[in-house]
Design an enzyme around this catalytic site. Sequence first.
Site, PDB file in Angstrom:
ATOM      1  N   GLU A 181       0.981   5.963  -0.238  1.00  0.00           N
ATOM      2  CA  GLU A 181       1.321   4.595   0.153  1.00  0.00           C
ATOM      3  C   GLU A 181       2.591   4.075  -0.501  1.00  0.00           C
ATOM      4  O   GLU A 181       3.302   3.290   0.110  1.00  0.00           O
ATOM      5  CB  GLU A 181       0.153   3.623  -0.041  1.00  0.00           C
ATOM      6  CG  GLU A 181      -0.275   3.361  -1.438  1.00  0.00           C
ATOM      7  CD  GLU A 181      -1.506   2.464  -1.515  1.00  0.00           C
ATOM      8  OE1 GLU A 181      -1.708   1.621  -0.642  1.00  0.00           O
ATOM      9  OE2 GLU A 181      -2.276   2.621  -2.491  1.00  0.00           O
ATOM     10  N   ASN A 199      -2.507 -17.295  10.401  1.00  0.00           N
ATOM     11  CA  ASN A 199      -2.872 -15.999   9.822  1.00  0.00           C
ATOM     12  C   ASN A 199      -4.140 -15.553  10.538  1.00  0.00           C
ATOM     13  O   ASN A 199      -5.098 -16.321  10.606  1.00  0.00           O
ATOM     14  CB  ASN A 199      -3.114 -16.188   8.319  1.00  0.00           C
ATOM     15  CG  ASN A 199      -3.724 -14.965   7.653  1.00  0.00           C
ATOM     16  OD1 ASN A 199      -3.744 -13.882   8.241  1.00  0.00           O
ATOM     17  ND2 ASN A 199      -4.219 -15.139   6.445  1.00  0.00           N
ATOM     18  N   GLY A 200      -4.154 -14.337  11.078  1.00  0.00           N
ATOM     19  CA  GLY A 200      -5.350 -13.850  11.777  1.00  0.00           C
ATOM     20  C   GLY A 200      -4.982 -13.286  13.142  1.00  0.00           C
ATOM     21  O   GLY A 200      -3.807 -13.041  13.422  1.00  0.00           O
ATOM     22  N   GLU A 260      -8.107   9.146  -4.419  1.00  0.00           N
ATOM     23  CA  GLU A 260      -7.373   7.945  -4.825  1.00  0.00           C
ATOM     24  C   GLU A 260      -5.938   8.306  -5.239  1.00  0.00           C
ATOM     25  O   GLU A 260      -4.986   7.591  -4.905  1.00  0.00           O
ATOM     26  CB  GLU A 260      -8.137   7.252  -5.965  1.00  0.00           C
ATOM     27  CG  GLU A 260      -7.478   6.033  -6.555  1.00  0.00           C
ATOM     28  CD  GLU A 260      -7.194   4.901  -5.580  1.00  0.00           C
ATOM     29  OE1 GLU A 260      -7.654   4.955  -4.421  1.00  0.00           O
ATOM     30  OE2 GLU A 260      -6.465   3.976  -5.956  1.00  0.00           O
ATOM     31  N   LYS A 283      -1.257  -6.637   1.483  1.00  0.00           N
ATOM     32  CA  LYS A 283      -2.180  -6.632   0.352  1.00  0.00           C
ATOM     33  C   LYS A 283      -3.596  -7.011   0.806  1.00  0.00           C
ATOM     34  O   LYS A 283      -4.541  -6.272   0.592  1.00  0.00           O
ATOM     35  CB  LYS A 283      -1.673  -7.597  -0.717  1.00  0.00           C
ATOM     36  CG  LYS A 283      -2.552  -7.662  -1.963  1.00  0.00           C
ATOM     37  CD  LYS A 283      -2.530  -6.342  -2.715  1.00  0.00           C
ATOM     38  CE  LYS A 283      -3.429  -6.323  -3.930  1.00  0.00           C
ATOM     39  NZ  LYS A 283      -3.647  -4.965  -4.430  1.00  0.00           N
ATOM     40  N   ARG A 340       1.478 -10.286  -0.446  1.00  0.00           N
ATOM     41  CA  ARG A 340       0.478 -10.000   0.576  1.00  0.00           C
ATOM     42  C   ARG A 340       1.017  -9.045   1.643  1.00  0.00           C
ATOM     43  O   ARG A 340       0.247  -8.490   2.414  1.00  0.00           O
ATOM     44  CB  ARG A 340       0.014 -11.299   1.249  1.00  0.00           C
ATOM     45  CG  ARG A 340      -0.683 -12.247   0.295  1.00  0.00           C
ATOM     46  CD  ARG A 340      -0.860 -13.615   0.912  1.00  0.00           C
ATOM     47  NE  ARG A 340      -1.830 -13.639   1.979  1.00  0.00           N
ATOM     48  CZ  ARG A 340      -3.132 -13.872   1.834  1.00  0.00           C
ATOM     49  NH1 ARG A 340      -3.607 -14.088   0.631  1.00  0.00           N
ATOM     50  NH2 ARG A 340      -3.926 -13.892   2.863  1.00  0.00           N
ATOM     51  N   TRP A 393       3.165 -10.861   8.928  1.00  0.00           N
ATOM     52  CA  TRP A 393       2.963  -9.418   8.953  1.00  0.00           C
ATOM     53  C   TRP A 393       2.591  -9.105  10.404  1.00  0.00           C
ATOM     54  O   TRP A 393       1.542  -9.536  10.888  1.00  0.00           O
ATOM     55  CB  TRP A 393       1.833  -9.030   8.004  1.00  0.00           C
ATOM     56  CG  TRP A 393       1.674  -7.563   7.785  1.00  0.00           C
ATOM     57  CD1 TRP A 393       2.390  -6.772   6.945  1.00  0.00           C
ATOM     58  CD2 TRP A 393       0.708  -6.707   8.400  1.00  0.00           C
ATOM     59  NE1 TRP A 393       1.930  -5.485   6.999  1.00  0.00           N
ATOM     60  CE2 TRP A 393       0.902  -5.419   7.889  1.00  0.00           C
ATOM     61  CE3 TRP A 393      -0.297  -6.913   9.349  1.00  0.00           C
ATOM     62  CZ2 TRP A 393       0.131  -4.330   8.288  1.00  0.00           C
ATOM     63  CZ3 TRP A 393      -1.063  -5.839   9.746  1.00  0.00           C
ATOM     64  CH2 TRP A 393      -0.851  -4.553   9.211  1.00  0.00           C
ATOM     65  N   CYS A 435      -0.320 -12.064   6.565  1.00  0.00           N
ATOM     66  CA  CYS A 435       0.399 -13.338   6.679  1.00  0.00           C
ATOM     67  C   CYS A 435       0.000 -14.308   5.577  1.00  0.00           C
ATOM     68  O   CYS A 435      -1.147 -14.305   5.127  1.00  0.00           O
ATOM     69  CB  CYS A 435       0.083 -13.993   8.012  1.00  0.00           C
ATOM     70  SG  CYS A 435       0.446 -12.951   9.414  1.00  0.00           S
ATOM     71  N   LYS A 441      -2.608   6.774  -3.460  1.00  0.00           N
ATOM     72  CA  LYS A 441      -1.547   6.081  -4.211  1.00  0.00           C
ATOM     73  C   LYS A 441      -0.195   6.710  -3.895  1.00  0.00           C
ATOM     74  O   LYS A 441       0.765   6.012  -3.634  1.00  0.00           O
ATOM     75  CB  LYS A 441      -1.776   6.164  -5.733  1.00  0.00           C
ATOM     76  CG  LYS A 441      -2.873   5.329  -6.319  1.00  0.00           C
ATOM     77  CD  LYS A 441      -2.609   3.852  -6.385  1.00  0.00           C
ATOM     78  CE  LYS A 441      -3.091   3.148  -5.149  1.00  0.00           C
ATOM     79  NZ  LYS A 441      -4.446   2.703  -5.092  1.00  0.00           N
ATOM     80  N   HIS A 458     -11.624  26.770   2.422  1.00  0.00           N
ATOM     81  CA  HIS A 458     -12.129  26.520   3.776  1.00  0.00           C
ATOM     82  C   HIS A 458     -11.059  25.899   4.667  1.00  0.00           C
ATOM     83  O   HIS A 458     -11.368  25.360   5.726  1.00  0.00           O
ATOM     84  CB  HIS A 458     -13.372  25.625   3.711  1.00  0.00           C
ATOM     85  CG  HIS A 458     -14.484  26.236   2.919  1.00  0.00           C
ATOM     86  ND1 HIS A 458     -15.238  27.287   3.393  1.00  0.00           N
ATOM     87  CD2 HIS A 458     -14.925  25.996   1.664  1.00  0.00           C
ATOM     88  CE1 HIS A 458     -16.118  27.649   2.470  1.00  0.00           C
ATOM     89  NE2 HIS A 458     -15.941  26.889   1.405  1.00  0.00           N
TER      90      HIS A 458
END
Length: 608
Positions: free
Chosen positions: A488, A95-96, A481, A603, A27, A71, A2, A485, A504
């Site tokens: 996402e 926000n939170g 990584e 973000k 964000r 969000w 948010c 990438k 394995h």
Amino acid sequence: MCGIVAATAARNIVPVLIEGLLKLEYRGYDSAGLALLNPTLTRLRSVGRVAELAAQAEGQVAHHGIAHTRWATHGVPSERNAHPHVSAGLAVVHNGIIENYAELKQELIAAGYAFTSDTDTEVIAHLIQETLKSSADLFEAVQRSTARLIGAYAIAVLREWDETIVVARHGAPLLLGLGQGEDGGNYAASDASALLQVTRRMIYLEEGDVAELRRDAIRIVGAGGTAVERPAHESTLSADDVELGEYTHYMQKEIFEQPQALAATLELIGGAQAISPNLFGVAAPEMLGGVRSVLVLACGTSFHAGLVARYWIEQLAGIPCSVEIASEYRYRASVPNPEQLVVAISQSGETADTLASIKHAKAQGMGRTLAICNVPESAIVRECALRFLTRAGPEIGVASTKAFTTQLAALFLLAVTLAKQSGRLAPEQETSYLAALRHLPVAVQKVLALEDAIKAWAERFADKQHALFLGRGHHYPIALEGALKLKEISYIHAEGYPAGELKHGPLALVDKNMPVISIAPNDALLEKLKSNLKEVAARGGELYVFADADSVVDEEPGVHILRLPEHYGLLSPVLHVVPLQLLSYHVALVKGTDVDKPRNLAKSVTVE
Ligand code: F6R
């Protein structure tokens, strides 16, 4: 996550709120809204992009207002759940996460309040309204109400016929912007980028602060309940830093900014002949001396940077290094070691789990803390005794790129510093590491030239459902990584594996529909890796190999090779991640996904 913008000024603040929300879009959000005073309350909300809210707000004029990008946490993305939430002429953006919202909600329902959303935020609006019954002052009502909240919040509150905006923060970022010039005014926002349009003078609120914004004055009361002065900083962010410029996407811009970001981060070593622990703060020589083990705490991409650092620290400094996912560490019964150096890695400096994990370590007596972070004055930086600020500049694309490579540069410096402190660094080695660091921006620039070839590869990934990334040694975290990438931003399921682990389990997945991306630098593990690649080829798997110019691997049917211009020794992970970033970016373009704002992601993850 948010984003909040608040404004009170002589000018029309509606365009300021909208522009601020646009700057906070990165964000991550699913709906947006604003409340204006005229002098009664007008609330506008929309699901989807800020542009839709802007269209609704066309023609509105106001001098006091609060705005929000949401969000979703409590309740689906919908107009009724979008902020601001109101309670009889009072509006709140938040926000939170309020952890005790269910019990407060019961209490407020019993007191006669009707709820119109599924959010925890609406509880705050009604709670302040209820508190106003016994204290007519909005500031005091916010102070008393927030004292009852458990959880994390940054809020902005507005009420009809009242020319003040009250903001408060605890566990979520919020800063004030002090208006300059004729238009003046005062502002608040989740981050500086939202306010650069009106001011560069910013005050970072501390935990527990409540502040009142008037057109021509501000007042802040700290967690202790007394008035406090907080220093104003001149933001060094430039408006260009947060503009797209010649690029189509922020992720693309940020991938291509890596040479400059690395150069800026490494400016600190300038023309130095030797590495000094002072790079990590004035207390570093004492605090880093005698460090016998390291614990790294981080999430996501920053966690992967920590995994690379483990290889470097153990190899160079010869001291054990463990790397933990912050959200696991904070709740696990670990064995505290007060002598250990605890390193928090974070781009944003606001990641709730990383922040909580460092607090947890400190609560267990581990006081040697170091933040490696891209945002000065962020909560994680303030929580740690030592700091190294990467200078990647604002990272707007949700998928982290330049923050990662600059974190790696900082962590390499840490490994070399610890090696030096442990008496394991020969002077000629130190000189050669410094030279390699200084050449890094140029080396990355050369890797970026592979873009066209990578674009061609990306076409072949668009119809794939799954992909496997393989690496060995300090390139194993780069495989992780690369997989992160790809998943996402292109929504292709991808996994990273150490290549030796293939037989394995994951080898069972390999067939002609499973592209296998392998990092094959010309290092001591190349021959081992080649055997692993044979195992893939023998099962009909399609191999995409990122090798070095001199890696002895051959192109053959089913094996495609791209070569990085030079082998870069210990710092090779910094180079090898770049083509993987480009690959993900171009696969996402082919698939037509929202590159900078992938679905469901935010973000700055300021909630748990
Ligand atoms: C992935 C990504 C995330 C972040 C993670 C930690 O591309 O960006 O995985 O790395 O949310 O964020 P910071 O580094 O801000 O603590």
